[in-house]
Design an enzyme around this catalytic site. Structure first.
Site, PDB file in Angstrom:
ATOM      1  N   ASN A   9      18.487  -2.700   5.326  1.00  0.00           N
ATOM      2  CA  ASN A   9      17.646  -2.266   6.445  1.00  0.00           C
ATOM      3  C   ASN A   9      16.333  -3.040   6.362  1.00  0.00           C
ATOM      4  O   ASN A   9      15.504  -2.770   5.500  1.00  0.00           O
ATOM      5  CB  ASN A   9      17.405  -0.749   6.318  1.00  0.00           C
ATOM      6  CG  ASN A   9      16.430  -0.234   7.366  1.00  0.00           C
ATOM      7  OD1 ASN A   9      16.055  -0.960   8.294  1.00  0.00           O
ATOM      8  ND2 ASN A   9      16.006   1.017   7.215  1.00  0.00           N
ATOM      9  N   HIS A  98      17.053   7.789  10.417  1.00  0.00           N
ATOM     10  CA  HIS A  98      16.282   7.325   9.258  1.00  0.00           C
ATOM     11  C   HIS A  98      15.014   8.179   9.139  1.00  0.00           C
ATOM     12  O   HIS A  98      14.407   8.551  10.151  1.00  0.00           O
ATOM     13  CB  HIS A  98      15.930   5.843   9.419  1.00  0.00           C
ATOM     14  CG  HIS A  98      15.399   5.264   8.142  1.00  0.00           C
ATOM     15  ND1 HIS A  98      14.106   5.471   7.718  1.00  0.00           N
ATOM     16  CD2 HIS A  98      16.011   4.536   7.186  1.00  0.00           C
ATOM     17  CE1 HIS A  98      13.942   4.869   6.546  1.00  0.00           C
ATOM     18  NE2 HIS A  98      15.089   4.290   6.197  1.00  0.00           N
ATOM     19  N   GLY A 176      10.688   3.376  -0.664  1.00  0.00           N
ATOM     20  CA  GLY A 176       9.523   2.492  -0.746  1.00  0.00           C
ATOM     21  C   GLY A 176       8.509   2.900  -1.795  1.00  0.00           C
ATOM     22  O   GLY A 176       7.390   2.390  -1.812  1.00  0.00           O
TER      23      GLY A 176
END
Ligand code: 13P
Length: 254
Positions: A9, A98, A176
């Protein structure tokens, strides 16, 4: 047996030249792995979609998908992209739900259910993302949260339609952040998801559904995560933007 998949992604990263270079490096490096029956999905931003599809035509193992789609067929929705537009460019997957879309764009469970329907109507494979926040995990309601997302957002599908979908478990606190779910946490949640699918549909549907892990997955930890019995591969963010690390992750598939 569920299909093993590695998906990248790209989120809102890479300009035109960077995107093209990344694809040609990935396709080049995967030539060394020609004998392997891999499934790779690239999720570039919309503007690169058609070009990335063209660049991947030579390798049937590489699929291309969009990062989002609108829940309407067509119409006056300025700035939006329909599932049929995505399909018309030769892309065959779409990310739905998402956590960044849920959080920053306030996408509700009801909206996501409609997006799943729209994707299936256009023969796109939805990669449906679910995951709990850190607060939910710390309050020990993570299993309830995942069960609730599945039951209210995607379990309206028939077994036949559900079988066309891929599930991505992405704990929000691991995205992240450099924090990865431990192997125990990942396996326990993936097994839980599979059990819920079995209860709702059947053993056959549960065993054939690919359940991907996402959240700070990289070429150092992928092999361990992918070796877990209920993990069928990964949905990779940051580490999918560098060809070497992404291809190393692909090579980590058992
Ligand atoms: P990172 O791999 O950068 O944590 O992102 C995961 C993700 O959100 C993939 O969809």
């Amino acid at each position: 047996m569920a299909r093993k998949i590695v998906a990248g992604n790209w989120k809102m990263n890479l300009n035109r030249d960077e995107a093209f270079a990344l694809v040609s490096e990935i396709t080049g490096m995967l030539k060394d792995e020609e004998s392997r029956n891999l499934k790779v999905i690239l999720f570039p931003s919309f503007v690169h979609l058609g070009a990335v599809v063209q660049l991947c035509l030579g390798d049937a193992r590489i699929h291309v998908g969009a990062q989002n789609c609108n829940d309407h067929v067509a119409g006056a929705y300025t700035g939006e992209i329909s599932a049929s537009m995505i399909q018309s460019y030769g892309a065959n997957h779409v990310l739905i739900g998402h956590s960044e879309r849920r959080l920053y764009f306030k996408e509700s469970g009801d909206l996501l259910s409609h997006k799943i329907n729209m994707a299936l109507q256009q023969s796109l494979t939805p990669v449906f993302c679910i995951g709990e926040s850190l607060e939910e995990r710390n309050s020990s309601i993570h299993f309830n949260r995942i069960e609730q997302q599945l039951s209210t957002e995607i379990f309206h599908l028939s077994g036949d339609d559900f079988k066309k979908c891929i599930i991505a478990y992405e704990p929000v606190w691991a995205i992240g952040t450099g924090l990865t779910a431990s192997p125990e946490q990942a396996q326990e949640m993936h097994a839980f998801i599979r059990a819920i699918i079995r209860k709702k549909y059947s053993i056959e549907v549960a065993e054939e559904t690919s359940i991907l892990y996402g959240g700070s997955c990289n070429d150092q930890n992928a092999a361990q995560i992918f070796s877990l019995p209920d993990v069928d591969g990964g949905l990779i963010g940051g580490a999918s933007l560098k060809s070497r690390s992404f291809v190393n992750i692909i090579k980590s598939l058992p």
